[in-house]
Write a protein that holds these residues in place. Structure first.
Motif, PDB file in Angstrom:
ATOM      1  N   GLN A 160       0.100   6.230   3.844  1.00 40.71           N
ATOM      2  CA  GLN A 160       1.179   5.305   3.502  1.00 40.71           C
ATOM      3  C   GLN A 160       2.204   5.954   2.564  1.00 40.71           C
ATOM      4  O   GLN A 160       3.056   5.257   1.998  1.00 40.71           O
TER       5      GLN A 160
ATOM      6  N   PRO B   5       0.798  -1.229   0.000  1.00 39.06           N
ATOM      7  CA  PRO B   5       0.000   0.000   0.000  1.00 39.06           C
ATOM      8  C   PRO B   5       0.830   1.279   0.000  1.00 39.06           C
ATOM      9  O   PRO B   5       0.285   2.375  -0.108  1.00 39.06           O
TER      10      PRO B   5
ATOM     11  N   ARG C 285      -5.189  -1.300   7.309  1.00 37.84           N
ATOM     12  CA  ARG C 285      -6.403  -0.506   7.459  1.00 37.84           C
ATOM     13  C   ARG C 285      -7.622  -1.304   7.921  1.00 37.84           C
ATOM     14  O   ARG C 285      -8.342  -0.877   8.823  1.00 37.84           O
TER      15      ARG C 285
ATOM     16  N   ARG D 160      -4.266   6.064  -4.048  1.00 39.35           N
ATOM     17  CA  ARG D 160      -3.307   5.649  -3.025  1.00 39.35           C
ATOM     18  C   ARG D 160      -3.647   6.271  -1.673  1.00 39.35           C
ATOM     19  O   ARG D 160      -4.202   7.370  -1.596  1.00 39.35           O
ATOM     20  N   ASP D 161      -3.293   5.583  -0.597  1.00 37.89           N
ATOM     21  CA  ASP D 161      -3.564   6.029   0.770  1.00 37.89           C
ATOM     22  C   ASP D 161      -2.529   7.077   1.197  1.00 37.89           C
ATOM     23  O   ASP D 161      -1.335   6.767   1.282  1.00 37.89           O
TER      24      ASP D 161
END
Length: 216
Positions: A99, A17, A208, A95-96
């Motif tokens: 991260q 991630p 998550r 995308r997170d």
């Protein structure tokens, strides 16, 4: 992808991630730093930005008046632009942001440090390679970032005492800071790359769905 900077994107594995956001130094480019991302963390999604300022034909991210003396107005402009570009690039790629790991060398590292101080939430983790911060660090809120600083003790561009002060100031501002130093100059050594690769490998990932912390 970002509409604010030219970018080079390297898709990562579905099970990783993390996102590396890569900023080159003066004279470098997005292509070369995308290549560095492949070496630092194979399989991690990477987005390399291309600097939008030219100095003697060499790209960088903000203007300077001379070595070690920055155009602070342009630094402020570039800091805001990077914040927007990071958010746009991460959102566009799905995308997170939690991260994200910003990685910069020299001029790129200086801009990441400026963004960390201006908008700490935009920089959860950072690798600052040979940064030169000739201004006082004033964090408006406590920094929660996880930071690796790399430097050469004989760097003719970045005096070693300034690295020591930067690390101390970041720690006092609340950041968790690791330092990798060697008896060298402004060039990036294989040992330095190995140290960065190991630091990235040891950073925990946030799972998550369960909220548990797992190792990468």
């Amino acid at each position: 992808m970002s509409d604010l900077y030219e970018t080079v994107v390297i898709p990562g594995r579905a099970d990783d991630p993390r996102t590396l956001l890569m900023l080159h130094g003066t004279g470098g480019d997005a292509e070369s730093f995308a290549g560095l991302a492949r070496v630092l963390s194979p399989g991690t999604h990477a987005i390399a930005f291309q600097g939008d300022v030219l100095e003697n034909g060499m790209p960088r991210f903000f203007r300077r008046l001379r070595e070690g003396v920055y155009d602070m107005d342009d630094l402020a402009r570039a800091t805001g632009k990077l914040e927007n570009a990071v958010a746009e690039a991460l959102a566009g790629a799905g995308r997170d942001p939690a991260q994200a790991i910003l990685v910069g060398f020299s001029n790129g590292a200086n801009l990441i440090a400026s963004l960390l101080l201006a908008e700490p939430k935009a920089v959860p983790r950072a690798v600052l390679m040979h940064p030169l911060i000739p201004f006082e660090i004033k964090a408006e809120v406590p920094l929660g970032a996880d930071v690796l600083v790399t430097a050469g003790r004989r760097d003719p561009i970045v005096p070693w005492p300034m690295i020591v002060r930067l690390v101390e100031d970041l720690r006092q501002a609340g950041a968790s800071v690791d330092l990798y130093d060697r008896d060298g100059g402004h060039e990036v050594s294989e040992a330095e790359i190995a140290a960065i690769r190991d630091w990235l490998r040891r950073r925990p990932l946030v799972d998550r769905p369960s909220g548990q912390v797992v190792n990468s």
